[in-house]
Scaffold this active site. Structure first.
Site, mmCIF file in Angstrom:
data_model
loop_
_atom_site.group_PDB
_atom_site.id
_atom_site.type_symbol
_atom_site.label_atom_id
_atom_site.label_comp_id
_atom_site.label_asym_id
_atom_site.label_seq_id
_atom_site.Cartn_x
_atom_site.Cartn_y
_atom_site.Cartn_z
ATOM 1 C CB CYS A 177 7.683 -9.584 -15.239
ATOM 2 S SG CYS A 177 6.607 -11.191 -14.726
ATOM 3 N NE ARG A 192 6.381 -3.621 -15.057
ATOM 4 C CZ ARG A 192 5.155 -3.163 -15.527
ATOM 5 N NH1 ARG A 192 4.896 -2.056 -15.123
ATOM 6 N NH2 ARG A 192 4.701 -4.147 -16.325
ATOM 7 C CD1 TRP A 219 2.904 -10.809 -9.943
ATOM 8 C CD2 TRP A 219 4.179 -10.068 -8.322
ATOM 9 N NE1 TRP A 219 2.178 -10.963 -8.875
ATOM 10 C CE2 TRP A 219 3.006 -10.417 -7.746
ATOM 11 C CE3 TRP A 219 5.067 -9.597 -7.590
ATOM 12 C CZ2 TRP A 219 2.525 -10.348 -6.500
ATOM 13 C CZ3 TRP A 219 4.594 -9.574 -6.205
ATOM 14 C CH2 TRP A 219 3.432 -9.744 -5.701
ATOM 15 C CG ASN A 261 4.981 -7.966 -17.815
ATOM 16 O OD1 ASN A 261 4.309 -8.615 -17.103
ATOM 17 N ND2 ASN A 261 4.584 -6.653 -17.997
ATOM 18 N N GLY A 262 3.444 -10.837 -18.960
ATOM 19 C CA GLY A 262 2.114 -11.054 -19.288
ATOM 20 C C GLY A 262 1.652 -12.579 -19.097
ATOM 21 C CD GLU A 317 -11.552 -2.790 1.792
ATOM 22 O OE1 GLU A 317 -11.587 -3.606 2.561
ATOM 23 O OE2 GLU A 317 -10.615 -2.436 1.028
ATOM 24 C CE LYS A 347 -8.027 0.225 1.245
ATOM 25 N NZ LYS A 347 -8.239 -0.983 1.894
ATOM 26 C CD GLU A 375 -6.129 0.403 5.108
ATOM 27 O OE1 GLU A 375 -5.058 -0.329 5.584
ATOM 28 O OE2 GLU A 375 -6.629 -0.131 4.040
ATOM 29 C CG HIS A 407 -30.500 -2.338 17.798
ATOM 30 N ND1 HIS A 407 -31.764 -2.706 18.579
ATOM 31 C CD2 HIS A 407 -30.780 -2.777 16.646
ATOM 32 C CE1 HIS A 407 -32.812 -3.245 17.735
ATOM 33 N NE2 HIS A 407 -32.287 -3.160 16.521
ATOM 34 C CE LYS A 419 -0.115 -4.541 -0.370
ATOM 35 N NZ LYS A 419 -1.474 -3.845 -0.436
HETATM 36 C C1 AGP Z 1 -5.779 -3.460 3.642
HETATM 37 O O1 AGP Z 1 -5.943 -2.142 2.895
HETATM 38 C C2 AGP Z 1 -4.932 -3.603 4.671
HETATM 39 N N1 AGP Z 1 -3.784 -3.301 4.111
HETATM 40 C C3 AGP Z 1 -5.019 -5.047 5.499
HETATM 41 O O2 AGP Z 1 -6.328 -4.979 6.251
HETATM 42 C C4 AGP Z 1 -4.947 -6.298 4.785
HETATM 43 O O3 AGP Z 1 -6.103 -6.552 4.044
HETATM 44 C C5 AGP Z 1 -4.713 -7.419 5.629
HETATM 45 O O4 AGP Z 1 -3.635 -7.271 6.516
HETATM 46 C C6 AGP Z 1 -4.751 -8.955 4.910
HETATM 47 O O5 AGP Z 1 -3.691 -8.984 4.255
HETATM 48 P P1 AGP Z 1 -3.493 -10.091 3.376
HETATM 49 O O6 AGP Z 1 -4.542 -9.897 2.162
HETATM 50 O O7 AGP Z 1 -2.102 -9.699 2.732
HETATM 51 O O8 AGP Z 1 -3.605 -11.255 4.026
#
Ligand code: AGP
Length: 608
Positions: free
Chosen positions: A2, A27, A75, A101-102, A481, A485, A488, A504, A603
């Site tokens: 927070c 935050r 938060w 905050n905590g 993953e 990373k 993207e 294959h 996001k």
């Molecule tokens: C991850 O780096 C991406 N931003 C994306 O794949 C994300 O993980 C996916 O959209 C799921 O989002 P969420 O965890 O908020 O559901």
């Protein structure tokens, strides 16, 4: 996480506090509140939603006269966003006001103690406990009350406190959650972070653990928990406001990578007590957990990748069959869900449309939903039957890092709890695993400190066209993953492949100099992975290996080896992903990409 701001001085407090809070919205921003001493008593305003709502409610603070106050952007961790749960919190007589905050880890015991003394709670938060406990100990001396409260409290806190009977003083205290104080010729300030007060002063003092600060309009005093007055050094901040929001890091993504140790500690420590595991939020007894025969994990993107790791870990420890689905697939494939199956949805934002739709599809079929979610009070959190929160705090960078790491450890805890209930592992094994889990934060710190080495290697691949990630089992999940990373945020094409599957077909894409990242953290598969490395090298690949410290033989095959510290193989993802996050980050930085806000991405994908 927070945001806290406080002020005491010769200028109106409310506008200063609101402006400072606006610098801390990264935050947390699901609700906000402000309390100002107006000469007679403490006046308070709260609102749900972004800080703008509170600014409008108070006309930028003009409707809250007074020269001493505290403010907070929330938060949520305990209790969904609401006016009742928004800070500041008060004692019943409204003569003491507090922002926090905590996480107060023993708040339930303290709440029971206070309720027995006749205290009445109006919120679901852990913070309100502090307001009533201060009241319980306050006999006219605020510092004495504060010392006694802090000696009883377990957990993390950054506090701003007002006592109506002491309007010429603002109190603050800190343990594990960040808190700074500052001063200029017009007053004194407290804040969670530098950006909030940079406009007023560049000379700040970082409050250390279990230190208490007594601030007046023209001076302040510092004390340790033993009630001794101490001297503190100030530091000059030479960052600009934008850099300060990133705490000096170039990007939020790097800052959030560095928050991973704390994220993991915050997510596991309230659930590991006296060497045992306690996941209250499951609301399932040993008997109920012991009869779980099937688990469906549903998620998108990185959350799905965490789910794939969860499959391997739960199946290995608890011997329960786990099926992992992309939410966008699950919702349309008319899934077959066995009677009694556990359905787990994973989501950082708690607003991903496909995951929410999958949750509703499973609920429609009569299944109980466990959510592993980061945003308290989000749609998925509200609609799930039970929620295991990942206390990663707000994640600003589009590419998730700390929330993903928190999802992993939440799944580890779930796997151990299931294994405990099904008795597939005994207490000794549980203690060993929990010990390994508690070592992860320090081990991650060690890996983060290799960032220069990773950056140097990453700079060799800024012009790469294709980069492959391969692995087997948990290492395949890590590869998924690692590949996401990279692609993207750097826009370089990449794909993850089960190492045994490459031959294959896809191996035809390997050319002279193609970078292949071989993830090999599972000792029982070391030899297999060395064969796969030889296989791709025979086609000209350059191989970067990420492997355990004990796997020295791999140096005969791989061109570049990154070692991760020793841990239980089921937790390897939490370590191996760190160099891969750094690799993707530095390739993106080297290519001049907008790391925190990559093109085409959001996001939270709240549309289909
Ligand atoms: C991850 O780096 C991406 N931003 C994306 O794949 C994300 O993980 C996916 O959209 C799921 O989002 P969420 O965890 O908020 O559901």
């Amino acid at each position: 996480m927070c945001g806290i701001v406080g002020y005491i001085g010769e200028k109106p407090a409310a506008p200063i506090i609101l402006e400072g809070l606006s610098r801390l919205e990264y935050r947390g921003y699901d609700s906000a509140g402000i309390a100002v001493f107006n000469g007679d008593d403490i006046c308070c305003k709260k609102s749900i939603g972004r800080l703008k709502v509170l600014e409008n409610l108070t006309r930028g603070g003009q409707d809250m006269p007074g020269f001493c106050g505290i403010g907070h952007t929330r938060w949520a961790t305990h209790g969904a966003p609401s006016n009742e749960n928004a800070h500041p919190h008060f004692n019943q007589k409204e003569t003491i006001s507090i922002v926090h905050n905590g996480i107060i880890e023993n708040y339930l015991q303290l709440k029971k103690f206070l309720e027995k003394k006749g205290y009445v709670f109006v919120s679901e938060t852990d913070t309100e406990v502090l307001a009533h406990l201060l009241d319980y100990y306050y006999k006219g001396n605020p510092m004495e009350a504060i010392f006694r409260v802090l000696r009883r409290v377990e957990g993390s806190y950054a506090l701003g406190i007002l006592f109506a009977e002491h309007p010429d003083t603002l109190f603050a205290a800190r343990k594990d959650s960040p808190l700074i104080v500052g001063q200029n010729e017009e007053g004194c300030f407290i804040a969670s972070d530098v950006p909030a007060i940079l406009k007023h002063t560049r000379l700040v003092t970082y409050v250390d653990n279990q230190e208490i600060v007594k601030l007046h309009a023209s001076h302040m005093h510092f004390y340790n928990i033993d009630e001794e007055e101490i001297q503190k050094e100030s530091v000059l901040i030479d960052w600009d406001a934008d850099a300060a929001e990133k705490a000096g890091y170039e990007h939020f993504m790097l800052k959030e990578m560095y928050e991973q140790p704390k994220t993991i500690t915050d997510t596991i420590s309230p659930r590991i007590q006296k060497g045992g595991i306690h996941i209250e939020e499951l609301h399932m007894s040993d008997e109920q957990l012991a009869v779980v025969r099937k688990i469906h994990i549903v998620a998108c993107g990185s959350a799905y990748h965490a789910g794939v790791t969860g499959k391997y870990v739960i199946e290995r420890l608890a011997r329960i069959s786990v099926e992992v689905d992309l939410a966008s697939e699950f919702r349309y494939r008319d899934p077959i869900l066995e009677e009694g199956a556990m359905v787990v949805v994973i989501s950082q934002s708690g607003e991903t449309a496909d995951t929410l739709a999958a949750l509703r599809e499973a609920k429609k079929r009569g299944f109980q939903i466990l959510g592993i979610v980061n945003v308290v009070g989000s749609s998925i959190a509200r609609e799930a039957d039970n929620v295991m929160y990942t206390w990663a705090g707000p994640e600003i960078a589009v590419a998730t890092t700390k929330a993903y790491s928190a999802q992993l450890v939440a799944l580890y805890l779930l796997a151990i709890r299931l294994a405990e209930a099904k008795k597939t592992i005994g207490n000794t094994e549980i203690e060993r695993l929990l010990g390994a889990l508690e070592r992860l934060p320090h081990q991650i710190e060690r890996l983060l400190n290799t960032k220069e080495q990773i950056q140097k290697f990453a700079n060799r691949y800024l012009a790469a066209k294709d980069i492959f990630f391969i692995g087997r089992g948990i290492d395949y999940a890590i590869s998924l993953e690692g590949s996401l990373k990279l692609k993207e945020i750097s826009y370089i094409h990449s794909e993850a492949y089960a190492a045994g599957e490459l031959k294959h077909g896809t191996i035809s894409l390997i050319e002279e100099g193609t970078l292949v990242t071989a993830v090999s953290t599972q000792p029982q598969l070391y030899q297999k992975m060395i064969s796969n490395i030889v296989e791709v090298k025979a086609r000209g690949a350059f191989v970067m290996a990420v492997t355990g410290e004990d796997n020295r033989e791999i140096e005969k095959a791989a061109d570049y080896v990154i070692y991760i510290p020793e841990t239980d193989p089921v937790f390897a993802n939490s370590l191996a992903i760190i160099p891969l996050q750094l690799f993707g980050y530095y390739v993106a930085v080297g290519r001049g990409c907008d790391v925190d806000k990559p093109r085409n991405l959001a996001k939270s994908v709240t549309v289909e």
